[in-house]
Design an enzyme around this catalytic site. Structure first.
Site, PDB file in Angstrom:
ATOM      1  N   SER A 118     -27.496 -21.344 -19.934  1.00 50.30           N
ATOM      2  CA  SER A 118     -27.189 -20.098 -19.240  1.00 50.30           C
ATOM      3  C   SER A 118     -27.368 -20.289 -17.737  1.00 50.30           C
ATOM      4  CB  SER A 118     -28.151 -19.016 -19.740  1.00 50.30           C
ATOM      5  OG  SER A 118     -27.927 -17.820 -19.044  1.00 50.30           O
ATOM      6  N   ALA A 119     -26.352 -19.916 -16.951  1.00 47.05           N
ATOM      7  CA  ALA A 119     -26.394 -20.163 -15.501  1.00 47.05           C
ATOM      8  C   ALA A 119     -27.535 -19.442 -14.795  1.00 47.05           C
ATOM      9  CB  ALA A 119     -25.056 -19.751 -14.872  1.00 47.05           C
ATOM     10  N   HIS A 120     -27.850 -18.214 -15.244  1.00 46.36           N
ATOM     11  CA  HIS A 120     -28.810 -17.430 -14.457  1.00 46.36           C
ATOM     12  C   HIS A 120     -30.252 -17.912 -14.585  1.00 46.36           C
ATOM     13  CE1 HIS A 120     -30.848 -14.662 -17.392  1.00 46.36           C
ATOM     14  NE2 HIS A 120     -29.757 -14.845 -18.120  1.00 46.36           N
ATOM     15  N   ASN A 138     -39.531 -20.070 -23.748  1.00 48.54           N
ATOM     16  CA  ASN A 138     -39.418 -19.212 -22.570  1.00 48.54           C
ATOM     17  C   ASN A 138     -40.677 -18.431 -22.219  1.00 48.54           C
ATOM     18  OD1 ASN A 138     -38.414 -18.116 -25.124  1.00 48.54           O
ATOM     19  ND2 ASN A 138     -38.151 -16.205 -24.017  1.00 48.54           N
ATOM     20  N   CYS A 146     -36.827  -9.614 -22.733  1.00 44.45           N
ATOM     21  CA  CYS A 146     -36.104  -8.962 -23.825  1.00 44.45           C
ATOM     22  C   CYS A 146     -37.014  -8.111 -24.687  1.00 44.45           C
ATOM     23  CB  CYS A 146     -35.449 -10.007 -24.711  1.00 44.45           C
ATOM     24  SG  CYS A 146     -35.162 -11.530 -23.843  1.00 44.45           S
ATOM     25  N   GLN A 162     -33.995 -22.722 -21.064  1.00 49.56           N
ATOM     26  CA  GLN A 162     -35.117 -22.881 -20.125  1.00 49.56           C
ATOM     27  C   GLN A 162     -35.278 -24.317 -19.638  1.00 49.56           C
ATOM     28  OE1 GLN A 162     -36.895 -20.584 -18.675  1.00 49.56           O
ATOM     29  NE2 GLN A 162     -36.392 -18.788 -19.894  1.00 49.56           N
ATOM     30  N   THR A 176     -10.052 -14.248 -20.691  1.00 49.41           N
ATOM     31  CA  THR A 176      -9.713 -14.814 -19.383  1.00 49.41           C
ATOM     32  C   THR A 176     -10.945 -15.438 -18.750  1.00 49.41           C
ATOM     33  OG1 THR A 176      -8.001 -13.155 -19.076  1.00 49.41           O
ATOM     34  CG2 THR A 176      -8.813 -14.251 -17.083  1.00 49.41           C
ATOM     35  N   ALA A 210     -26.396 -17.669 -22.731  1.00 49.48           N
ATOM     36  CA  ALA A 210     -27.023 -18.378 -23.846  1.00 49.48           C
ATOM     37  C   ALA A 210     -27.063 -17.529 -25.118  1.00 49.48           C
ATOM     38  CB  ALA A 210     -28.422 -18.842 -23.465  1.00 49.48           C
ATOM     39  N   THR A 211     -27.129 -16.214 -24.982  1.00 46.58           N
ATOM     40  CA  THR A 211     -27.123 -15.369 -26.180  1.00 46.58           C
ATOM     41  C   THR A 211     -25.822 -15.581 -26.954  1.00 46.58           C
ATOM     42  OG1 THR A 211     -28.544 -13.702 -25.161  1.00 46.58           O
ATOM     43  CG2 THR A 211     -27.194 -12.966 -27.017  1.00 46.58           C
TER      44      THR A 211
HETATM   45  C1  LIG Z   1     -32.721 -16.414 -21.270  1.00 45.28           C
HETATM   46  C2  LIG Z   1     -32.692 -17.076 -22.583  1.00 45.28           C
HETATM   47  C3  LIG Z   1     -31.668 -16.841 -23.512  1.00 45.28           C
HETATM   48  C4  LIG Z   1     -30.592 -15.814 -23.267  1.00 45.28           C
HETATM   49  O1  LIG Z   1     -29.715 -16.187 -22.260  1.00 45.28           O
HETATM   50  P1  LIG Z   1     -28.703 -15.131 -21.645  1.00 45.28           P
HETATM   51  O2  LIG Z   1     -27.786 -15.964 -20.829  1.00 45.28           O
HETATM   52  O3  LIG Z   1     -29.519 -14.198 -20.831  1.00 45.28           O
HETATM   53  O4  LIG Z   1     -28.004 -14.456 -22.771  1.00 45.28           O
HETATM   54  C5  LIG Z   1     -31.688 -17.525 -24.705  1.00 45.28           C
HETATM   55  N1  LIG Z   1     -32.645 -18.411 -24.982  1.00 45.28           N
HETATM   56  C6  LIG Z   1     -33.652 -18.675 -24.132  1.00 45.28           C
HETATM   57  C7  LIG Z   1     -34.682 -19.670 -24.488  1.00 45.28           C
HETATM   58  C8  LIG Z   1     -33.709 -18.015 -22.901  1.00 45.28           C
HETATM   59  O5  LIG Z   1     -34.720 -18.259 -22.075  1.00 45.28           O
END
Ligand SMILES: *Cc1c(COP(=O)(O)O)cnc(C)c1O
Length: 393
Positions: A204-206, A156, A329, A184, A244, A75-76
């Protein structure tokens, strides 16, 4: 029960074992390991098919045209590509004013600050005391040169849900691009880029049981929304993001999206129940505050202030719980959360606040343990304070 108990799902989630298995199937020679851009052999074709299958699954999760899905590292990167890419593409002709909020993720805030140094004007909306941004606030901030509104769906640190539909309608009516950081909310609550009039969306997948290091920027296809590449190279992803493609990670986010969609209803009901159990267990602690709106929130995140206590001390004393004072962060700094400060929470209360977040693998036993541990620890620290105060007077 294994200690410490993991209650920091908003920072990251563990990979779902089903997703981990799918990822494992895309690494070795007998798996789907190849470069999806290899056009000259079966290995490449199979990898490409897996990537396109995952693209469809992620698109379904957010009701998007799959051709609008761009793979990123998270997501960053998606936030950077959305905001810088859009400003670069449309340039001064479409205006140079951006509206965002003061409680966005740093990926959005730092990107906006960077653009301020490069000729943009940025309005940082202040969330209300409930932790919400309204369409009226956005409307009041619109100017003749506003090109982009960038707001998060779910915050978040406090878990509050912004009314993205209403803000999306406003942006459409005013012909301003709308970017949503949905890191989120994706996989947790309903997300529909059509119904919500979203032009650009970061996920973001994680954050939903996929692997770290893979995410998506959705960029609307019709009417087409353009972003200029921020990473140049082989022209992958229709020129918007070179490099890639990591087949294993993409297969991971695809399955994570499919599972999240299929299990969203039952999972959110289960987590809601766990959270209610947790809250009813701790709500009678003297001096406790629930930060952010009590209703308009995701079930998995709660942010609590403990009057008179110091968050860092409390965190240290709660070593059996893996929780945080705010976002991962910014947890290295001793400043109180800028999110809580933007919401108007007093500096003292912000200093005493903790975020607890639950998810797919949180159990009832763990919640009971957390309640018991927090109650005992807070009571012990509070009586320590009283003794200190007593001896000083
Ligand atoms: C975790 C998060 C991000 C960053 O995502 P990453 O995949 O870790 O770079 C950005 N925005 C929000 C609201 C998040 O919770």
């Amino acid at each position: 029960m294994k200690l410490p108990v993991y209650l920091d799902y908003a920072a990251t989630t563990p990979v779902d074992p089903r997703v981990a298995e799918a990822i494992m199937g895309c690494l070795t020679l007998d798996g789907n390991f190849a470069n999806p851009a290899s056009r000259s052999h079966l290995f490449g074709w199979q990898a490409e098919e897996a990537v396109e299958d995952a693209r469809n699954k992620v698109a379904e999760l957010i009701n998007a045209d799959p051709r609008g899905i761009v793979w990123t590292s998270g997501a960053t990167e998606s936030d950077n590509l959305a905001i810088k890419g859009l400003i670069e593409h449309y340039g001064p002709s479409k205006g140079r004013h951006i509206i965002t909020s003061a409680y966005e993720h740093k990926a959005v805030l730092d990107t906006c600050e960077y653009l301020e140094q490069h000729g943009c004007r940025v309005t940082y909306l202040k969330p209300d005391s409930r932790g919400l941004i309204s369409s009226a606030m956005v409307s009041d901030a619109l100017a003749s040169d506003t090109v982009l509104v960038s707001l998060m769906h779910v915050n978040n640190e406090v878990g509050t849900i912004n009314n993205i539909s209403e803000i999306g309608s406003l942006c459409k009516e005013k012909e301003v691009f709308f970017h949503v950081d949905a890191a989120q909310s994706a996989g947790k609550i309903e997300l529909d880029v059509e119904a919500m009039n979203i032009d650009l969306l970061s996920i973001s997948a994680h954050k939903f049981y996929g692997p770290k290091g893979i995410g998506v920027l959705y960029a609307r296809r019709s009417p087409r929304v353009m972003v200029d590449a921020q990473i140049h190279g082989g022209g992958h992803e229709r020129g918007m993001r070179s490099g890639t493609l990591p087949t294993h990670q993409i297969v991971g986010i695809g399955l994570a999206a499919e599972l999240a969609k299929a299990e969203m209803k039952s999972e959110s009901a289960r987590i809601k129940e766990l959270m209610q159990k947790f809250w009813s267990g701790v709500c009678n602690i003297p001096g406790i505050h629930l930060n952010g709106d009590h209703q308009q929130r995701v079930p998995g995140i709660i942010n609590l202030g403990f009057e008179g206590l110091d968050g860092e001390t409390l965190l240290m004393a709660l070593k059996d719980l893996a929780i945080s004072t705010g976002s991962a962060c910014t947890s290295a700094s001793l400043e109180p959360s800028f999110v809580l400060k933007a919401m108007g929470v007093s500096s003292a209360l912000a200093h005493s606040s903790l975020r607890i977040s639950m998810g797919r693998f949180t159990t009832e036993d763990e919640v009971e343990f957390a309640v018991k541990t927090i109650k005992e620890t807070v009571s012990r620290l509070q009586s320590g304070l009283q003794k200190n105060n007593g001896s000083m007077s």
